[in-house]
Design an enzyme around this catalytic site. Structure first.
Site, PDB file in Angstrom:
ATOM      1  N   HIS A   1       0.823  -1.209   0.000  1.00 33.62           N
ATOM      2  CA  HIS A   1       0.000   0.000   0.000  1.00 33.62           C
ATOM      3  C   HIS A   1       0.863   1.267   0.000  1.00 33.62           C
ATOM      4  O   HIS A   1       0.579   2.240  -0.697  1.00 33.62           O
ATOM      5  CB  HIS A   1      -0.927  -0.043   1.228  1.00 33.62           C
ATOM      6  CG  HIS A   1      -1.700   1.221   1.447  1.00 33.62           C
ATOM      7  ND1 HIS A   1      -1.407   2.103   2.462  1.00 33.62           N
ATOM      8  CD2 HIS A   1      -2.749   1.764   0.770  1.00 33.62           C
ATOM      9  CE1 HIS A   1      -2.251   3.123   2.409  1.00 33.62           C
ATOM     10  NE2 HIS A   1      -3.068   2.950   1.399  1.00 33.62           N
TER      11      HIS A   1
ATOM     12  N   GLU B   1      -4.370   8.145   7.182  1.00 30.94           N
ATOM     13  CA  GLU B   1      -5.278   7.208   6.520  1.00 30.94           C
ATOM     14  C   GLU B   1      -5.558   6.021   7.452  1.00 30.94           C
ATOM     15  O   GLU B   1      -6.700   5.568   7.584  1.00 30.94           O
ATOM     16  CB  GLU B   1      -4.655   6.727   5.195  1.00 30.94           C
ATOM     17  CG  GLU B   1      -5.603   5.868   4.377  1.00 30.94           C
ATOM     18  CD  GLU B   1      -5.008   5.408   3.039  1.00 30.94           C
ATOM     19  OE1 GLU B   1      -3.832   5.712   2.757  1.00 30.94           O
ATOM     20  OE2 GLU B   1      -5.738   4.739   2.288  1.00 30.94           O
TER      21      GLU B   1
ATOM     22  N   GLU C   1       2.172   1.801  -3.387  1.00 31.25           N
ATOM     23  CA  GLU C   1       1.120   2.364  -4.243  1.00 31.25           C
ATOM     24  C   GLU C   1       1.104   3.899  -4.120  1.00 31.25           C
ATOM     25  O   GLU C   1       1.067   4.618  -5.119  1.00 31.25           O
ATOM     26  CB  GLU C   1      -0.230   1.770  -3.839  1.00 31.25           C
ATOM     27  CG  GLU C   1      -1.431   2.391  -4.512  1.00 31.25           C
ATOM     28  CD  GLU C   1      -2.538   2.749  -3.517  1.00 31.25           C
ATOM     29  OE1 GLU C   1      -2.860   3.951  -3.398  1.00 31.25           O
ATOM     30  OE2 GLU C   1      -3.070   1.825  -2.847  1.00 31.25           O
ATOM     31  N   HIS C   2       1.155   4.394  -2.885  1.00 30.05           N
ATOM     32  CA  HIS C   2       1.172   5.856  -2.690  1.00 30.05           C
ATOM     33  C   HIS C   2       2.395   6.487  -3.379  1.00 30.05           C
ATOM     34  O   HIS C   2       2.284   7.521  -4.031  1.00 30.05           O
ATOM     35  CB  HIS C   2       1.257   6.183  -1.191  1.00 30.05           C
ATOM     36  CG  HIS C   2      -0.072   6.323  -0.519  1.00 30.05           C
ATOM     37  ND1 HIS C   2      -0.449   7.467   0.119  1.00 30.05           N
ATOM     38  CD2 HIS C   2      -1.094   5.452  -0.387  1.00 30.05           C
ATOM     39  CE1 HIS C   2      -1.660   7.297   0.635  1.00 30.05           C
ATOM     40  NE2 HIS C   2      -2.075   6.091   0.346  1.00 30.05           N
TER      41      HIS C   2
END
Lengths: 425, 426
Positions: free
Chosen positions: A65, A140, A68-69
């Site tokens: 994840h 997040e 991905e950012h």
């Protein structure tokens, strides 16, 4: 490219396995303003331990994840901002098994597609830029940790599985992501972002040959052997813990019941398994089932009650839940109903209704470009055809459904996860 | 682009019709439009759920559900929405288009008939709703109102709007209040049903491949039993009175992340200019809020702005570390000040324009978005088409945006923080 026409669905699909191993799927559509592109790698939060160039790598929870950012960073700027300036609406997501980057646009499509393919295949990180993202991702994680629906799901998976990495939250924790370095991100990119581990699907008013040409021009030619991943010890058939509880600031108990099913299959068997599982859920607790009606009339469940069948690499499970003042009674009622179906069989009229509902809802899903694109890519990773469901559907019998329920929905395979309201202090 | 046709079918009953073959399914919607007022909000919100429990023909949910299943899993969902200062309650149906049914079955007529029965021929006992249906759905409505606090992001936005528009119809939540919902009796609910059925304006919407005469015929037949008496027109939304000074509200809950919600009022009638201004400020990944509050300062995962057209209000929503409240608030306000001073570059304008162009163009690719857009237009008495708005956005200049932003004032700041947090400058 290989052209296939699906007459029941009124769709034509073009496919090609490129020389570098990329799976390309193009679904031309007329009459829509938008075009949708989805570019994904078969790499998700579960792939924490893998073998790269002969050496085993252990990576912290949340690295897929985080990567991905950071993929949106380019030497020349930020891809998300550039895509937005081209008029595209772009984003990305990471799940247990895949990481996907996508955009939809109604102008400058080719330029946006070139940018998508290029920023996802060319990594560019610095220690500084990696450190800077910690603040954003930490917020997040805080956001989802405050979300009871997320907590109830996350706890359920920990209750169902002993070892499988599906137990670990996709984004990791504020602590685990603190260990992530730029080198680690480069390693993960090198291992999993090879075209041979990826797929591209484009849906819209496009020329398939043109898409193929762009993919060949922009993507690297390399083709590395498949990466070996380690998902830990084999799972026992029974659930790890029968009950998971947590207290949060919620208005009434939130709950999810889970039933650990057989390991997921691959190829056409996967497509069949998925359909049987979904139909079994409809028959067991769908809106037309006697159980749903009984629980709803008694006020034990409300319109939020829903569930389904989920498959991840190596595992599969049923989950169902919502809000209730009496989650344990609902949990028991589902097990009792499964036992009744195992004894008495599936009602013929309900079975016929379920067939129609399932067909209708699969067709309804095809209104969404996103569902088509994500579904096609996931199916290609599993080795089956997303558009093949009308044919698979014909091979399923009442006996398949009954066997599925009998084997899967039993007390020893079950877990209930509950979020209970905080007690008044 | 699709042609929209609007027809009056009966007194106070209008059909918005769009012919389109590109979708696998059709949408059919039947909404009653009633002015938002304190006394009836909860009863109106409860009606669709009680009506959805059964009709005279299919008297319980299981029979209704079976009937829908046989129509290839047609769905009829209850909806309760707020459009300006109106409450819109009713049903939205989705079913397979004729050209996609396995044996060429036609589903429009049976679904329209079911929809008409849900509104006009409910299951009753001695001329009343069934007590158990009212009790069950009342409990569900109360739970639904209470559960708004479960999602803190939405909760903060709801609370901001209640506080900012207290005393105005717009400040009433779409579902009403828990206390009033608990008090609804079966008798009062039936009275409200009878009153609403004869006096409310109804908005019908269809998008699919069937030609207009067939759709009109199906709906006229389905709603032939709809009584029509003296009609109540939809409310005209009143402007928000500008605040004399900013109100700061802080509430506590057991949360790990703070939720910050800001409400600005504005006075400009130039909607296209305000829309583009709000997109530049917080409506995309190139907006001032995204680039500064998130990317530059790493203060949050999300920070975005929304323009509430009918009320001319602009709201900002963000999730931040509780101790960063002041920093985040300062930065959000600093970006507003910069935008209002005209510190906006050409690429920011071009980018916002293309974001809006895309959003409006692709609205016609989604059945749900089109139904919702045209309902808002009808409830607000607006006749502008999606294309018309898109053309107007192309003409907006920086000067017009700055003139429109002139009247923007910070009205209310709402902050939801942790109970344990003793400190706080909020």
């Amino acid at each position: 490219m290989i052209e296939t026409h699906y007459k029941h669905l009124d769709e034509t699909v073009f496919r090609e396995t490129c020389e570098n191993g990329l799976e390309l799927i193009v679904v031309p559509k007329e009459g829509f303003a938008k075009t949708y592109a989805f570019f994904a790698t078969k790499y998700g939060s579960m792939d924490m331990r893998f073998c790269l160039n002969g050496a085993w790598k252990n990576t912290p929870a949340g690295v897929a994840h985080y990567l991905e950012h950071k993929m949106f960073d380019m030497e020349s700027g930020n891809a998300l901002q550039e895509l937005t300036q081209l008029g595209a609406e772009a984003n990305a997501f990471t799940s247990d098994a895949i990481t996907g980057y996508y955009f939809e646009s109604s102008e400058n499509f080719e330029e946006s597609l070139r940018l998508l393919l290029s920023f996802v295949s060319v990594p560019y990180f610095t220690e500084e830029s990696v450190a800077k993202e910690q603040g954003i991702i930490a917020q997040e994680i805080r956001m989802i940790e405050d979300n009871p629906s997320w907590q109830v799901y996350s706890n359920l998976l920990r209750g169902l599985y002993q070892n499988h990495p599906a137990r670990i939250p996709v984004a990791g924790s504020v602590e685990s992501i603190a260990e992530i370095t730029a080198q680690m991100l480069y390693d993960c990119h090198s291992a999993f972002y090879d075209p041979s581990n990826m797929a591209l699907c484009v849906v819209g008013h496009v020329d398939p040959a043109e898409i193929l040409k762009i993919a060949n021009e922009v993507l690297p030619a390399s083709r590395r052997p498949a990466i070996v991943r380690d998902y830990g010890q084999e799972e026992l058939p029974c659930a790890a813990a029968p009950r998971m509880e947590m207290r949060m600031e919620v208005s009434q108990p939130q709950f999810l019941c889970g039933y650990k099913c057989a390991p997921s299959l691959s190829g056409e068997a996967y497509a069949r398994q998925e359909l049987i599982g979904s139909m079994a859920c409809e028959i067991l607790f769908g809106e037309s089932s006697p159980l749903y009606h009984r629980l709803y009339t008694a006020g034990k469940i409300n319109g939020e009650f829903s569930g389904g069948y989920d498959l991840l690499p190596g595992i599969s499970f049923i989950l169902v839940g919502g809000e209730s003042s009496a989650p344990l009674e609902v949990h028991q009622a589902i097990l009792d109903e499964a036992a009744r179906i195992a004894r008495e069989g599936v009602d013929e009229a309900l079975y016929e209704q379920t067939r129609r509902v399932t067909y209708g809802s699969l067709l309804r899903g095809m209104n969404s470009f996103e569902s088509i694109a994500v579904g096609s890519v996931e199916s290609s990773f599993h080795g089956c055809d997303y558009f093949g469901f009308p044919e698979v559907f014909e091979t399923i019998t009442k006996a398949d459904i009954m066997q599925f329920i009998t084997e899967s929905v039993t007390p020893e395979r079950a877990t209930i996860s509950m979020i209970l309201p905080k007690e008044e202090s | 682009m699709m042609e929209m046709t609007r027809r009056k079918l009966m007194p106070g009953v209008y059909l918005t019709y769009l012919q389109e073959r590109k979708f696998k399914t059709n949408v059919l919607s039947a909404q009653a439009i009633v002015p938002l007022e304190q006394k009836n909000t909860e009863r109106n919100a409860l009606l669709p759920a009680v009506l959805r429990r059964g009709t005279a023909r299919y008297s319980d949910m299981q029979q209704l559900s079976a009937a829908l299943d046989l129509l290839y899993g047609a769905r009829i969902d209850c909806t309760v929405r707020k459009k300006g200062e109106n409450q819109c309650v009713g049903f939205v149906a989705s079913f397979i288009d004729d050209h996609m049914t396995p044996n060429g079955e036609k589903l429009l007529e049976p679904v329209a008939e079911l929809m008409g029965d849900l509104w006009c021929n409910p299951a009753t006992r001695s001329g009343r709703f069934l007590a158990e249906y009212v009790q069950g759905e009342r409990a569900n409505l109360v739970d639904q109102i209470r559960s708004q606090r479960n999602d803190k992001r939405i909760y903060a936005s709801v609370r901001l709007m209640q506080e900012m528009c207290r005393g105005e119809a717009y400040g009433i939540s779409r579902l009403g209040s828990e206390k009033e919902a608990e008090k609804i009796s079966a008798g009062k609910l039936y009275q409200q049903y009878v009153a609403l059925l004869s006096s409310a304006c109804f908005e019908l919407f269809y998008c699919g491949s069937a030609p207009l005469p067939r759709v009109e015929q199906a709906l006229l037949s389905a709603f032939s039993a709809l009584p029509r008496a003296e009609l109540v027109d939809p409310a005209i939304t009143l402007p928000h009175p500008p605040a004399q000074e900013t109100r700061f509200i802080t509430e506590e809950m057991d949360v790990t992340q703070g939720k910050l919600a800001l409400g600005f009022s504005s006075t400009s009638p130039d909607y296209p200019a305000l829309l583009l201004f709000s997109t530049i400020y917080g409506g995309s990944a190139t907006s001032k809020l995204f680039l500064n509050v998130r990317e530059k300062e790493s203060l949050c995962y999300y920070a975005s702005a929304t323009l509430h057209r009918q009320k001319n209000l602009l709201t900002v929503s963000s999730g931040v570390e509780i101790e960063n409240y002041q920093r985040a608030l300062d930065e959000i306000l600093a970006q507003m000040a910069a935008a209002r001073r005209g510190e906006v570059e050409d690429w920011e304008i071009a980018s916002a324009r293309s974001t809006m162009r895309h959003a409006l163009r692709t609205m016609c690719d989604s059945l749900g978005q089109m139904e919702d857009f045209y309902l808002g237009q009808a409830a607000g008495g607006m006749s502008e088409t999606i294309d018309g708005l898109r053309e107007k956005l192309e003409e907006v200049t920086l000067e017009r945006m700055l003139a429109a932003a002139e009247g923007i004032r910070l009205d209310t700041v709402y902050f939801l923080k942790n109970k344990a947090q003793k400190e706080g400058k909020a």
